[in-house]
Design an enzyme around this catalytic site. Sequence first.
Site, PDB file in Angstrom:
ATOM      1  CD  GLU A   1     -10.761  11.602   7.283  1.00  0.00           C
ATOM      2  OE1 GLU A   1     -10.755  12.811   7.547  1.00  0.00           O
ATOM      3  OE2 GLU A   1     -10.618  11.151   6.148  1.00  0.00           O
TER       4      GLU A   1
ATOM      5  CB  CYS B   1     -17.866   4.642   4.161  1.00  0.00           C
ATOM      6  SG  CYS B   1     -16.342   4.575   3.230  1.00  0.00           S
TER       7      CYS B   1
ATOM      8  CB  CYS C   1      -3.995   3.576   1.142  1.00  0.00           C
ATOM      9  SG  CYS C   1      -4.246   2.253  -0.078  1.00  0.00           S
TER      10      CYS C   1
ATOM     11  CB  CYS D   1      -4.873   5.160  -6.646  1.00  0.00           C
ATOM     12  SG  CYS D   1      -5.071   3.378  -6.379  1.00  0.00           S
TER      13      CYS D   1
ATOM     14  CB  CYS E   1      -6.716   8.051  -4.194  1.00  0.00           C
ATOM     15  SG  CYS E   1      -7.103   7.630  -2.495  1.00  0.00           S
TER      16      CYS E   1
ATOM     17  N   GLY F   1      -7.499   2.984   2.961  1.00  0.00           N
ATOM     18  CA  GLY F   1      -6.801   1.711   2.894  1.00  0.00           C
ATOM     19  C   GLY F   1      -7.332   0.754   1.857  1.00  0.00           C
TER      20      GLY F   1
ATOM     21  CB  SER G   1     -13.846  -1.335  -1.958  1.00  0.00           C
ATOM     22  OG  SER G   1     -13.099  -0.657  -2.906  1.00  0.00           O
TER      23      SER G   1
ATOM     24  CG  LEU H   1     -11.645  -2.150 -14.273  1.00  0.00           C
ATOM     25  CD1 LEU H   1     -10.799  -3.343 -13.874  1.00  0.00           C
ATOM     26  CD2 LEU H   1     -12.719  -2.591 -15.269  1.00  0.00           C
ATOM     27  CG  HIS H   2     -10.593   3.506 -10.882  1.00  0.00           C
ATOM     28  ND1 HIS H   2     -11.892   3.868 -10.576  1.00  0.00           N
ATOM     29  CD2 HIS H   2     -10.001   3.238  -9.689  1.00  0.00           C
ATOM     30  CE1 HIS H   2     -12.058   3.824  -9.266  1.00  0.00           C
ATOM     31  NE2 HIS H   2     -10.934   3.441  -8.713  1.00  0.00           N
TER      32      HIS H   2
ATOM     33  CG  ASN I   1     -15.347  12.713  -4.694  1.00  0.00           C
ATOM     34  OD1 ASN I   1     -16.429  13.227  -4.934  1.00  0.00           O
ATOM     35  ND2 ASN I   1     -15.211  11.437  -4.396  1.00  0.00           N
TER      36      ASN I   1
ATOM     37  CB  CYS J   1     -14.875   7.253  -3.197  1.00  0.00           C
ATOM     38  SG  CYS J   1     -13.730   5.998  -3.676  1.00  0.00           S
TER      39      CYS J   1
HETATM   40  S1  SF4 Z   1      -8.002   4.590  -4.235  1.00  0.00           S
HETATM   41 FE1  SF4 Z   1      -8.120   3.100  -2.545  1.00  0.00          FE
HETATM   42  S2  SF4 Z   1      -6.436   1.685  -2.973  1.00  0.00           S
HETATM   43 FE2  SF4 Z   1      -6.021   3.514  -4.225  1.00  0.00          FE
HETATM   44  S3  SF4 Z   1      -4.653   4.763  -2.910  1.00  0.00           S
HETATM   45 FE3  SF4 Z   1      -6.784   5.414  -2.528  1.00  0.00          FE
HETATM   46  S4  SF4 Z   1      -7.436   4.248  -0.697  1.00  0.00           S
HETATM   47 FE4  SF4 Z   1      -5.630   3.219  -1.587  1.00  0.00          FE
END
Ligand code: SF4
Length: 381
Positions: A112, A125, A132, A136, A139, A187, A221, A245-246, A320, A363
């Site tokens: 996408e 974007c 990926c 994380c 995500c 990714g 990123s 960073l998070h 999100n 994101c």
């Molecule tokens: S936040 Fe970014 S690096 Fe982490 S799993 Fe999602 S797409 Fe991959």
Amino acid sequence: MTSLPLISVDPDARGRRPSMPPRHLADLDLSGRQALVTELGEPAFRAKQVSNHYFGRLVRDPERMTDLPAATRERLAGELLPTLLTPVRELACDDGATRKALWRLHDGSLVESVLMGYPDRVTVCISSQAGCGMACPFCATGQAGLTRNLSTAEIVDQAVYLAGVAASGAVAGSPPRLSHVVFMGMGEPLANYSRVVAAIRRLVAPAPEGLGLSQRHITVSTVGLVPAIRRLASEDLSVTLALSLHAPDDELRDELVPVNQRWKVSEVLDAAWDYAATTGRRVSIEYAMIKDVNDQPWRADLLGRLLAGKLAHVNLIPLNPTPGSRWDASPKPVEREFVRRLRDAGVSTTVRDTRGREIDGACGQLAAAGDTDGDSRAATA
Ligand code: SF4
């Protein structure tokens, strides 16, 4: 083009093995294209002509390449511009200012991209991988794992295609020229390093070699692949580095960003500061605000201490929520307090807008979820 044509998802595609696509003009620099055209028995200058159509005029239809002899147009376009992205579905929201495109690649993989129009700029974007592998947990993309790396041209073509959509005037209230590219789609860009760097070189090279964007308008990123950050700093590029960073402490970051188990907060920040020193570019620190997970005042203070006096800017991202996820966005008062503490520490901080949230284009939501229903309708929110 004004919009993406809608094509039904091929249900057989899901069983196919991932494989790299055919070679495309955007995989090569101009001299590589000239060599290829010569191999095809055509004069080298044809490479420039086709490149000018693709990058300069955003044209890929051979019928419109009227400066090429009619007898060779189809063949040259077929060799240099094979179809890489088949538009499956386009979703729009924010009164047409945000458009998410779902593409099917030649092997059936789905990726996408999101086009976002603002009064002063147009940003895309783009994705660098199908899926990926960074896992994380908050995500959507990370939940599905990595399918494969995208080729250089598959990355570039997302931007070129959507530059064409913008040029058609389809993005309400925005300039028609694509100006910014962010590698924040599906990714981890630095896990597909050489192709991503080659893609950046195409995006910033002037036409006909590339799309002619400013390096300063490109953002890459990363979750913090330290050796790759250091390598990027040596590329003589001045793109912006965005570090996801998070969490400011290893205990939490080990969980939220599993790659932290390999490269700790201090190592990744050291690499980021070295990147800033080498390139002169301020590093963007991305921090998804997750309710009761990483949004405590003491974490804001710790983050402030880590970043004070550094060439950095914090982008707080309201999380999100993804379907079925246990993670939720921080309440607004908590977010405001977090911002206040960072600013009190002297750290430049903003809260990112939540463009595209209605269409899962923000994101952490780019999961190509549309492949499961076989539905080719365009939903316009
Ligand atoms: S936040 Fe970014 S690096 Fe982490 S799993 Fe999602 S797409 Fe991959």
